[in-house]
Design a protein around this motif. Structure first.
Motif, PDB file in Angstrom:
ATOM      1  N   UNK A  98       0.818  -1.210   0.000  1.00 14.53           N
ATOM      2  CA  UNK A  98       0.000   0.000   0.000  1.00 14.53           C
ATOM      3  C   UNK A  98       0.853   1.261   0.000  1.00 14.53           C
ATOM      4  N   UNK A  99       2.108   1.143   0.421  1.00  7.24           N
ATOM      5  CA  UNK A  99       2.999   2.304   0.387  1.00  7.24           C
ATOM      6  C   UNK A  99       3.301   2.712  -1.048  1.00  7.24           C
ATOM      7  N   UNK A 100       3.231   1.743  -1.964  1.00 10.24           N
ATOM      8  CA  UNK A 100       3.526   2.014  -3.373  1.00 10.24           C
ATOM      9  C   UNK A 100       2.300   2.483  -4.115  1.00 10.24           C
ATOM     10  N   UNK A 101       1.207   1.738  -3.968  1.00 10.35           N
ATOM     11  CA  UNK A 101       0.030   2.046  -4.763  1.00 10.35           C
ATOM     12  C   UNK A 101      -1.276   1.893  -4.032  1.00 10.35           C
ATOM     13  N   UNK A 102      -1.337   2.332  -2.807  1.00 13.39           N
ATOM     14  CA  UNK A 102      -2.576   2.224  -2.041  1.00 13.39           C
ATOM     15  C   UNK A 102      -3.622   3.206  -2.509  1.00 13.39           C
ATOM     16  N   UNK A 103      -4.820   3.047  -2.006  1.00 11.13           N
ATOM     17  CA  UNK A 103      -5.934   3.905  -2.422  1.00 11.13           C
ATOM     18  C   UNK A 103      -6.048   5.169  -1.578  1.00 11.13           C
ATOM     19  N   UNK A 104      -5.346   5.215  -0.437  1.00 11.37           N
ATOM     20  CA  UNK A 104      -5.422   6.388   0.410  1.00 11.37           C
ATOM     21  C   UNK A 104      -4.706   7.560  -0.255  1.00 11.37           C
ATOM     22  N   UNK A 105      -5.438   8.587  -0.572  1.00 10.90           N
ATOM     23  CA  UNK A 105      -4.901   9.716  -1.324  1.00 10.90           C
ATOM     24  C   UNK A 105      -3.722  10.363  -0.596  1.00 10.90           C
ATOM     25  N   UNK A 106      -2.641  10.588  -1.360  1.00  8.70           N
ATOM     26  CA  UNK A 106      -1.488  11.281  -0.824  1.00  8.70           C
ATOM     27  C   UNK A 106      -0.486  10.408  -0.107  1.00  8.70           C
ATOM     28  N   UNK A 107      -0.806   9.126   0.123  1.00 10.58           N
ATOM     29  CA  UNK A 107       0.105   8.256   0.857  1.00 10.58           C
ATOM     30  C   UNK A 107       0.951   7.393  -0.063  1.00 10.58           C
ATOM     31  N   UNK A 108       0.489   7.128  -1.259  1.00  3.51           N
ATOM     32  CA  UNK A 108       1.209   6.247  -2.161  1.00  3.51           C
ATOM     33  C   UNK A 108       2.413   6.956  -2.766  1.00  3.51           C
ATOM     34  N   UNK A 109       3.498   6.206  -2.911  1.00  3.09           N
ATOM     35  CA  UNK A 109       4.703   6.760  -3.508  1.00  3.09           C
ATOM     36  C   UNK A 109       4.420   7.252  -4.926  1.00  3.09           C
ATOM     37  N   UNK A 110       3.588   6.507  -5.666  1.00  2.08           N
ATOM     38  CA  UNK A 110       3.304   6.908  -7.045  1.00  2.08           C
ATOM     39  C   UNK A 110       2.474   8.193  -7.116  1.00  2.08           C
ATOM     40  N   UNK A 111       1.922   8.643  -5.980  1.00  2.86           N
ATOM     41  CA  UNK A 111       1.218   9.923  -5.946  1.00  2.86           C
ATOM     42  C   UNK A 111       2.192  11.095  -5.874  1.00  2.86           C
ATOM     43  N   UNK A 112       3.430  10.823  -5.479  1.00  2.00           N
ATOM     44  CA  UNK A 112       4.413  11.886  -5.267  1.00  2.00           C
ATOM     45  C   UNK A 112       5.431  11.990  -6.401  1.00  2.00           C
ATOM     46  N   UNK A 113       5.801  10.854  -6.975  1.00  2.00           N
ATOM     47  CA  UNK A 113       6.806  10.855  -8.045  1.00  2.00           C
ATOM     48  C   UNK A 113       6.374   9.884  -9.135  1.00  2.00           C
ATOM     49  N   UNK A 114       6.980  10.034 -10.307  1.00  2.00           N
ATOM     50  CA  UNK A 114       6.707   9.087 -11.393  1.00  2.00           C
ATOM     51  C   UNK A 114       7.453   7.793 -11.103  1.00  2.00           C
ATOM     52  N   UNK A 115       6.738   6.688 -11.177  1.00  2.00           N
ATOM     53  CA  UNK A 115       7.321   5.394 -10.840  1.00  2.00           C
ATOM     54  C   UNK A 115       7.030   4.379 -11.934  1.00  2.00           C
ATOM     55  N   UNK A 116       7.759   3.276 -11.885  1.00  2.75           N
ATOM     56  CA  UNK A 116       7.561   2.161 -12.809  1.00  2.75           C
ATOM     57  C   UNK A 116       7.310   0.891 -11.997  1.00  2.75           C
ATOM     58  N   UNK A 117       6.495   0.020 -12.579  1.00  2.00           N
ATOM     59  CA  UNK A 117       6.109  -1.251 -11.962  1.00  2.00           C
ATOM     60  C   UNK A 117       5.350  -1.036 -10.648  1.00  2.00           C
ATOM     61  N   UNK A 118       4.739   0.119 -10.508  1.00  3.28           N
ATOM     62  CA  UNK A 118       3.972   0.412  -9.299  1.00  3.28           C
ATOM     63  C   UNK A 118       2.505   0.037  -9.437  1.00  3.28           C
ATOM     64  N   UNK A 119       2.089  -0.345 -10.644  1.00  2.00           N
ATOM     65  CA  UNK A 119       0.699  -0.763 -10.857  1.00  2.00           C
ATOM     66  C   UNK A 119       0.553  -2.281 -10.835  1.00  2.00           C
ATOM     67  N   UNK A 120       1.653  -2.980 -10.712  1.00  2.00           N
ATOM     68  CA  UNK A 120       1.609  -4.444 -10.680  1.00  2.00           C
ATOM     69  C   UNK A 120       1.192  -4.909  -9.290  1.00  2.00           C
ATOM     70  N   UNK A 121       0.218  -5.782  -9.214  1.00  2.00           N
ATOM     71  CA  UNK A 121      -0.191  -6.327  -7.914  1.00  2.00           C
ATOM     72  C   UNK A 121       0.997  -7.047  -7.283  1.00  2.00           C
ATOM     73  N   UNK A 122       1.139  -6.897  -5.980  1.00  2.00           N
ATOM     74  CA  UNK A 122       2.329  -7.433  -5.320  1.00  2.00           C
ATOM     75  C   UNK A 122       2.481  -8.932  -5.512  1.00  2.00           C
ATOM     76  N   UNK A 123       1.381  -9.686  -5.417  1.00  2.00           N
ATOM     77  CA  UNK A 123       1.517 -11.136  -5.537  1.00  2.00           C
ATOM     78  C   UNK A 123       1.958 -11.538  -6.948  1.00  2.00           C
ATOM     79  N   UNK A 124       1.591 -10.734  -7.958  1.00  2.00           N
ATOM     80  CA  UNK A 124       2.057 -11.020  -9.317  1.00  2.00           C
ATOM     81  C   UNK A 124       3.557 -10.736  -9.429  1.00  2.00           C
ATOM     82  N   UNK A 125       3.995  -9.679  -8.796  1.00  2.00           N
ATOM     83  CA  UNK A 125       5.411  -9.353  -8.760  1.00  2.00           C
ATOM     84  C   UNK A 125       6.189 -10.475  -8.061  1.00  2.00           C
TER      85      UNK A 125
END
Length: 228
Positions: A98-125
């Motif tokens: 959830x630190x990478x791509x959680x639904x809580x606005x403003x808490x996800x890393x991808x909300x602050x910077x441009x990231x890659x592989x942040x949309x992949x579900x963790x279990x798939x990764x």
């Protein structure tokens, strides 16, 4: 459903993220006992994503400069298929997906910077990193997962051999040998014996508001019909 330390040869049928344990959990189906057996990661694997910013630049970003859920930021290189070469990136390792791509606005890393592989579900990764394939057989011993490929039918093996020996099969491919290798891998996976899985399927219809699909996680709508 049982949870055991050691799992005999069983088919991998599912993977999830166990939030309370903060670990990937694999579901294996034991064809002899007809039971699901669960394995929780014991390797210390953690969620991560990538950024083109340097580790120092990431640490200086507002909202990322004082985060307990960011475990480490590592400079590394990954292959960029579009650039057809390696690029330098930063690997951001966290303690919770959830630190990478959680639904809580403003808490996800991808909300602050441009990231890659942040949309992949963790279990798939996790499955990709561990080279685990759904529908194949594995055994677990001492926390280690080992692939246990079961014999495929002789008729299928003979047909596959004939196909691979056919010069026309890979004609027109940039790398015929690579093509045949992938054909072999997929054929062996798709022809693994299917266990007699105990299962039931049913369909539930519920009331819904106009132009809105009911949320199955809330289960707040009245059930109108059930079919099986």
């Amino acid at each position: 459903m049982s949870r055991v330390a050691d799992i005999p040869t069983s088919m991998l049928i599912s993977a999830v993220y166990d939030g309370p344990k903060r670990k990937a959990a694999l579901k294996f189906y034991n064809g002899k006992t007809h039971q699901l057996e669960t394995y929780h990661d014991e390797t210390g694997h953690l969620p991560y994503c990538y950024s083109r910013l340097s580790p120092q630049e990431i640490r200086e970003q507002p909202g990322l400069d004082d985060r307990d859920d960011i475990k480490e930021i590592l400079p590394t290189k990954i292959r960029d298929n579009l650039a057809d070469g390696e690029v330098e990136v930063s690997k951001i390792v966290v303690t919770d997906p959830l630190a990478i791509g959680g639904t809580q606005s403003g808490r996800s890393i991808r909300d602050h910077i441009q990231t890659w592989e942040s949309d992949i579900k963790y279990y798939e990764n996790y499955l990709y990193d561990k080279r685990l394939v759904m529908g194949r057989y594995y055994s677990v011993s001492g926390g280690n997962i080992s692939e246990e490929s079961l014999p495929i039918p002789e008729a299928v093996r003979a047909a596959l051999k004939s196909l691979l020996l056919d010069r026309e099969t890979g004609k027109g491919m940039p790398d015929p040998d690579e093509y045949q290798r992938y054909v072999t891998e997929w054929a062996e996976t798709l022809n693994q014996p299917i266990p007699q899985i105990r299962r039931i399927s049913f369909d539930i219809e519920v009331d819904s508001e106009k132009n809105r699909i009911p949320d199955p996680h809330l289960a707040e709508r009245r059930v109108t019909a059930v079919g099986r």
